[in-house]
Scaffold this active site. Structure first.
Site, mmCIF file in Angstrom:
data_model
loop_
_atom_site.group_PDB
_atom_site.id
_atom_site.type_symbol
_atom_site.label_atom_id
_atom_site.label_comp_id
_atom_site.label_asym_id
_atom_site.label_seq_id
_atom_site.Cartn_x
_atom_site.Cartn_y
_atom_site.Cartn_z
ATOM 1 N N CYS A 155 56.814 31.139 21.635
ATOM 2 C CA CYS A 155 55.382 31.174 21.285
ATOM 3 C C CYS A 155 54.482 30.954 22.494
ATOM 4 O O CYS A 155 53.295 31.274 22.454
ATOM 5 C CB CYS A 155 55.078 30.143 20.212
ATOM 6 S SG CYS A 155 56.119 30.328 18.766
ATOM 7 N N HIS A 178 47.700 28.146 19.352
ATOM 8 C CA HIS A 178 48.806 28.849 18.701
ATOM 9 C C HIS A 178 48.775 28.498 17.215
ATOM 10 O O HIS A 178 48.470 27.369 16.845
ATOM 11 C CB HIS A 178 50.137 28.431 19.335
ATOM 12 C CG HIS A 178 51.308 29.058 18.658
ATOM 13 N ND1 HIS A 178 51.413 30.417 18.500
ATOM 14 C CD2 HIS A 178 52.409 28.521 18.073
ATOM 15 C CE1 HIS A 178 52.536 30.686 17.860
ATOM 16 N NE2 HIS A 178 53.156 29.557 17.582
ATOM 17 N N ASN A 224 52.433 32.997 11.799
ATOM 18 C CA ASN A 224 52.886 32.724 13.166
ATOM 19 C C ASN A 224 53.494 34.002 13.739
ATOM 20 O O ASN A 224 54.485 34.497 13.218
ATOM 21 C CB ASN A 224 53.922 31.592 13.115
ATOM 22 C CG ASN A 224 54.389 31.138 14.487
ATOM 23 O OD1 ASN A 224 54.116 31.788 15.496
ATOM 24 N ND2 ASN A 224 55.097 30.025 14.521
HETATM 25 O O1 UT7 Z 1 55.874 28.384 16.515
HETATM 26 C C1 UT7 Z 1 56.080 27.191 17.200
HETATM 27 C C2 UT7 Z 1 57.229 26.407 16.714
HETATM 28 N N1 UT7 Z 1 57.230 26.164 15.317
HETATM 29 C C3 UT7 Z 1 56.498 25.181 14.763
HETATM 30 O O2 UT7 Z 1 55.707 24.543 15.405
HETATM 31 C C4 UT7 Z 1 56.759 24.891 13.313
HETATM 32 C C5 UT7 Z 1 56.809 23.388 13.118
HETATM 33 N N2 UT7 Z 1 57.210 22.982 11.785
HETATM 34 C C6 UT7 Z 1 56.441 23.153 10.688
HETATM 35 O O3 UT7 Z 1 55.391 23.756 10.753
HETATM 36 C C7 UT7 Z 1 56.871 22.492 9.396
HETATM 37 O O4 UT7 Z 1 57.879 21.535 9.670
HETATM 38 C C8 UT7 Z 1 57.397 23.501 8.318
HETATM 39 C C9 UT7 Z 1 56.239 24.343 7.807
HETATM 40 C C10 UT7 Z 1 58.454 24.380 8.942
HETATM 41 C C11 UT7 Z 1 57.977 22.733 7.151
HETATM 42 O O5 UT7 Z 1 57.001 21.824 6.631
HETATM 43 P P1 UT7 Z 1 57.405 20.303 6.342
HETATM 44 O O6 UT7 Z 1 56.224 19.656 5.747
HETATM 45 O O7 UT7 Z 1 57.946 19.742 7.623
HETATM 46 O O8 UT7 Z 1 58.508 20.470 5.235
HETATM 47 P P2 UT7 Z 1 60.007 19.940 5.259
HETATM 48 O O9 UT7 Z 1 60.827 20.765 6.199
HETATM 49 O O10 UT7 Z 1 59.998 18.454 5.444
HETATM 50 O O11 UT7 Z 1 60.429 20.273 3.777
HETATM 51 C C12 UT7 Z 1 59.817 19.607 2.678
HETATM 52 C C13 UT7 Z 1 60.368 20.174 1.397
HETATM 53 C C14 UT7 Z 1 61.889 20.248 1.371
HETATM 54 O O12 UT7 Z 1 62.308 19.895 0.056
HETATM 55 P P3 UT7 Z 1 62.903 18.428 -0.258
HETATM 56 O O13 UT7 Z 1 64.093 18.289 0.639
HETATM 57 O O14 UT7 Z 1 61.793 17.495 0.089
HETATM 58 O O15 UT7 Z 1 63.212 18.529 -1.706
HETATM 59 C C15 UT7 Z 1 62.190 21.702 1.621
HETATM 60 O O16 UT7 Z 1 63.389 22.110 1.059
HETATM 61 O O17 UT7 Z 1 59.908 21.526 1.203
HETATM 62 C C16 UT7 Z 1 61.014 22.377 0.915
HETATM 63 N N3 UT7 Z 1 60.735 23.715 1.411
HETATM 64 C C17 UT7 Z 1 60.144 24.673 0.678
HETATM 65 N N4 UT7 Z 1 59.697 24.675 -0.594
HETATM 66 C C18 UT7 Z 1 59.114 25.817 -1.019
HETATM 67 C C19 UT7 Z 1 61.003 24.202 2.627
HETATM 68 N N5 UT7 Z 1 60.570 25.483 2.724
HETATM 69 C C20 UT7 Z 1 60.052 25.798 1.523
HETATM 70 C C21 UT7 Z 1 59.443 26.949 0.992
HETATM 71 N N6 UT7 Z 1 58.987 26.916 -0.290
HETATM 72 N N7 UT7 Z 1 59.282 28.075 1.722
#
Ligand code: UT7
Length: 326
Positions: free
Chosen positions: A113, A253, A283
């Site tokens: 990125c 970004h 993104n």
């Molecule tokens: O481009 C530069 C590099 N990338 C980034 O900077 C991305 C950085 N990371 C993020 O933006 C976030 O961590 C994400 C958007 C990827 C994820 O958000 P989060 O708030 O960190 O969610 P999480 O990974 O802690 O997941 C929370 C819950 C999980 O369920 P449980 O275990 O709490 O029951 C996931 O399984 O959300 C669930 N989950 C989803 N639910 C519905 C994960 N993806 C999805 C989805 N739809 N697409």
């Protein structure tokens, strides 16, 4: 003192738009989850017959026209991408061919990125030492070609597109005022495309296990993203002898609206001076910032004399911040 100024900008987004509602039909997700966790509402998908270089060509034609230069004036092409047409030649080589430009140096930068800002920093250095006069710098991705469609954590976050600028020398009080960049390979495993390179060549097994797709430990990456985006923005401002108050527009970004909010709070940049298009484009890795820059310029959000801050963070892990005066 010679600086590099942005002479023209261009961008290209493929026609097909995929909304969060469309995603609900494809994986176990919801519009509500994607919107509240990321700020994304929709993204563009490249057509089957489009390669990354095709997207760059469309964006570049607009940037060259906007810069009011002849394409033959370009003496260097740099493309930031992690979804190149082939492992080699570089996407930049294909762009040189497809634009019909004479043989000139052209190469890709792999900094995920941060790829476009890395490209700008390299181009700026070439211009300052007089080694190049007109540099085409692009950021372009077809992220949808390197997604694991069964990984709902990651596949809903990305889209496709390209942005480009033409950079040239100026002795006026404008152009790139400061650059700041960094990388930490110790954290490389958090965000990578595991297979297809020399460490893990393609086999039937790597294809079956979907190891040719983006793998991201989103939660861990998030924490580093917040810290490094803040660091890149603040350091770039300090190096330009500016503060958040002096920023006319901040183009961050667009990985997650929550990362952007945390960055502007720490760098003391008002929300109304922050360019946000994550809802529309998601993104697009290296393409995100040049697309934002072009959209901001074409919609009148950047005026002559404005100080524009850009900062990015991505796989590598990599990060970068740049201040440009228009
Ligand atoms: O481009 C530069 C590099 N990338 C980034 O900077 C991305 C950085 N990371 C993020 O933006 C976030 O961590 C994400 C958007 C990827 C994820 O958000 P989060 O708030 O960190 O969610 P999480 O990974 O802690 O997941 C929370 C819950 C999980 O369920 P449980 O275990 O709490 O029951 C996931 O399984 O959300 C669930 N989950 C989803 N639910 C519905 C994960 N993806 C999805 C989805 N739809 N697409």
């Amino acid at each position: 003192m010679i600086r590099s100024e942005i002479l023209g900008t261009g961008s290209y987004l493929p026609e097909k738009v995929v909304t969060n509602k469309d995603w609900e039909k494809m994986v176990d997700t919801s519009d509500e989850w994607i919107t509240t966790r990321t700020g994304i509402k929709e993204r563009h998908f490249a057509a089957e017959n489009e390669a990354t270089s095709d997207l760059v060509v469309e964006a570049s034609k607009k940037a060259i026209e906007d810069a009011k230069i002849n394409k033959e004036d370009i003496d260097l092409i740099i493309v930031g991408t992690i979804s190149s047409d082939n492992a080699y030649p570089s996407t930049a080589n294909w762009v040189q061919k497809k634009l019909g430009i004479k043989p000139i140096p052209s190469f890709d930068i792999s900094a995920a990125c941060s790829g476009f800002l890395y490209g700008l920093i390299v181009a700026d250095s070439f211009i300052k030492i007089g080694a190049a006069k007109k540099v085409l710098v692009a950021g372009a991705e077809i992220m949808t070609r390197i997604m694991n469609w069964e990984d709902r954590n990651t596949c809903v976050l990305f889209g496709d597109g390209a942005g480009a600028v033409v950079l040239g020398p100026t002795d006026e009080d404008k152009g790139i005022l400061s650059t700041y960049w960094g990388a930490d390979g110790n954290l490389g495993d958090l965000l990578k495309q595991p297979a297809g390179g020399s460490a893990m060549p393609a086999t039937h097994e790597t294809v079956d296990k979907k190891l040719h797709a983006v793998y991201m430990e989103g939660n861990k990456v998030f924490k580093h993203a917040v810290l490094r985006m803040q660091e890149a923005a603040i350091k770039a401002l300090e190096l330009a002898n500016l503060t958040g108050n002096d920023v006319d527009l901040y183009i961050p970004h667009q990985a997650n609206i929550r990362i952007i909010e945390a960055t502007i709070e720490r760098a003391k940049i008002p929300l109304e001076k922050t360019f946000i298009n994550i809802d529309k484009i998601a993104n697009i890795s290296a393409a995100t910032i040049p697309i934002g820059l072009d959209q901001a310029k074409k919609t009148g959000r950047i005026k002559p004399g404005d100080n524009v801050l850009m900062s990015a963070f991505g796989g590598g892990l990599t990060w970068a911040g740049i201040v440009v005066r228009f």
